[in-house]
Design an enzyme around this catalytic site. Structure first.
Site, PDB file in Angstrom:
ATOM      1  N   GLU A 147      -2.444 -51.060 -31.248  1.00  0.00           N
ATOM      2  CA  GLU A 147      -3.557 -52.067 -31.595  1.00  0.00           C
ATOM      3  C   GLU A 147      -2.993 -53.206 -32.676  1.00  0.00           C
ATOM      4  OE1 GLU A 147      -6.774 -52.572 -30.762  1.00  0.00           O
ATOM      5  OE2 GLU A 147      -6.832 -51.109 -29.469  1.00  0.00           O
ATOM      6  N   TYR A 170     -11.929 -55.111 -37.133  1.00  0.00           N
ATOM      7  CA  TYR A 170     -11.621 -54.701 -35.798  1.00  0.00           C
ATOM      8  C   TYR A 170     -10.795 -53.404 -35.579  1.00  0.00           C
ATOM      9  CZ  TYR A 170      -9.116 -54.910 -31.296  1.00  0.00           C
ATOM     10  OH  TYR A 170      -8.687 -54.290 -30.212  1.00  0.00           O
ATOM     11  N   ASP A 229     -13.513 -58.251 -31.375  1.00  0.00           N
ATOM     12  CA  ASP A 229     -12.465 -59.185 -31.254  1.00  0.00           C
ATOM     13  C   ASP A 229     -12.809 -60.435 -30.723  1.00  0.00           C
ATOM     14  OD1 ASP A 229     -12.318 -58.419 -28.632  1.00  0.00           O
ATOM     15  OD2 ASP A 229     -10.046 -58.072 -28.675  1.00  0.00           O
TER      16      ASP A 229
END
Length: 384
Positions: free
Chosen positions: A50, A133, A151
């Site tokens: 991520e 996020y 996002d």
């Protein structure tokens, strides 16, 4: 939770929400990409992916992800990593504060959680460099918690689904999309639901050249049904990065080694090695047959003199011409001029931040993208 009606949004009834979830997840089950971080529930590995995927395309990330985990297979390895080894593993991905914050977070995990990744949203969100996020993505994908991961891709899809007349680039408006996702997210498959919306927003409903006719949720989309797809999402254009002129000095000694310097004084590219760089006040424009380059020449001569005084050396300056290079950061656009100099003797006092390095040893030093561009341009002319 905020009142969505106050923002002009009418939420669907429960049956439509359930139908939307089924439609989106059925599409995801058919079309999802086989990515290495989707083959694991390990929160450390999901976290690495991520962070790497922020501002970086998927295909670029895959080899970095695999190499990074080879170097640092556990959170304990990351916490204990040497800075130069860490930057070398990240070299080329850019936005280097990401990897520095990752190491700080890894040390938090080791110190506060005995090396075990925290398993709830609140604790994950307290880790360095992890915002709402990323915390939502890790919590939902690794731990199956019904936490939204909002996002830009997700906000783009939601803007079109509900014709949301609020700028997705304004941080204050994020709460609108967060509230929507808290209602829409599938409680049984939250990780897949988040990833499905991300995939949809990054491909079929992308910012550039979207393909709305292919969207699996087009008949849920108010913008599609009303013919307003081109209006959403609402987002003001970003400010253009400011141009900055950089002089790069490529200095070789009589044994063929190069002078490299470690950046220790700036947040921008801190910790990376490069040829000596100097910011100048004169922005060099591409030359034409009618350009008067006298000002540029005077500026270059002045910078050479400043360099000689700063490093206490007097290279024999080459007259070889190199192409001007450009490198764009989020807020700056470097325009880089290359200058070559040769030294009869390597009479610089080496230190932790300045040293002579052979080209064969460059592989052991972390180089940021601008340095690699400078090196590539120089090597094109090395046999001239």
């Amino acid at each position: 939770m905020i009142d969505l009606k106050a923002y002009g949004i009418v939420m669907w009834d429960e049956s439509k929400i359930a139908s939307f979830r089924r439609t989106l997840l059925n599409w995801y089950d058919r079309e999802k990409r086989d990515l290495p971080w989707r083959r694991t529930k390990n929160p450390y590995k999901i976290w690495i992916s991520e962070i790497m995927l922020q501002q970086t395309q998927v295909q670029t990330v895959i080899p970095y992800y695999e190499r990074f985990l080879d170097c640092f297979p556990t959170v304990t390895d990351l916490a204990a990593a040497d800075e130069e080894k860490l930057l070398k593993a990240w070299e080329g991905l850019g936005y280097y504060s990401r990897v520095r914050n990752m190491q700080k977070a890894a040390r938090q995990i080791v110190e506060e959680y005995q090396g075990h990744f925290p398993a709830n949203y609140e604790q994950i969100a307290q880790l360095k460099g992890i915002g709402p996020y990323t915390a939502g993505a890790i919590a939902s994908i690794a731990f199956d918690l019904p936490e939204p991961a909002v996002d830009g891709n997700v906000m783009r899809v939601l803007s079109r689904l509900f014709e949301i007349d609020y700028d997705i680039g304004q941080p204050k408006n994020r709460k609108i999309f967060q509230a929507l996702m808290e209602i829409l997210i599938d409680p049984n498959r939250p990780g897949d639901f988040n990833q499905a919306l991300m995939d949809l927003g990054s491909d079929i409903e992308s910012a550039k050249n979207p393909r709305p006719e292919e969207s699996p949720v087009r008949f849920f989309s108010a913008a599609y049904l009303n013919g307003t797809m081109d209006k959403y999402p609402i987002k003001r254009p970003k400010k253009k990065p400011q141009p900055v002129q950089i002089q790069a000095f490529i200095i070789r000694n009589e044994t063929g080694d190069y002078l490299l310097e470690k950046n220790k004084n700036s947040r921008l590219l801190e910790g990376f090695w490069s040829f000596p760089l100097m910011e100048t006040s004169f922005i060099v424009q591409p030359l034409t047959l009618f350009d008067d380059s006298a000002d540029s020449l005077r500026e270059t001569l002045f910078q050479k003199k400043v360099f000689e005084e700063q490093y206490q050396i007097s290279p024999s300056w080459s007259d070889r011409h190199f192409s001007q290079l450009k490198h764009v950061f989020s807020h700056r656009k470097w325009q880089i001029e290359l200058t070559e100099g040769l030294l009869a003797a390597a009479d610089i006092q080496e230190s932790e931040t300045v040293r002579w390095v052979s080209a064969a040893d460059f592989v052991n030093y972390p180089f940021a993208a601008p340095q690699q561009k400078i090196l590539d341009e120089y090597l094109k002319h090395d046999n001239d």
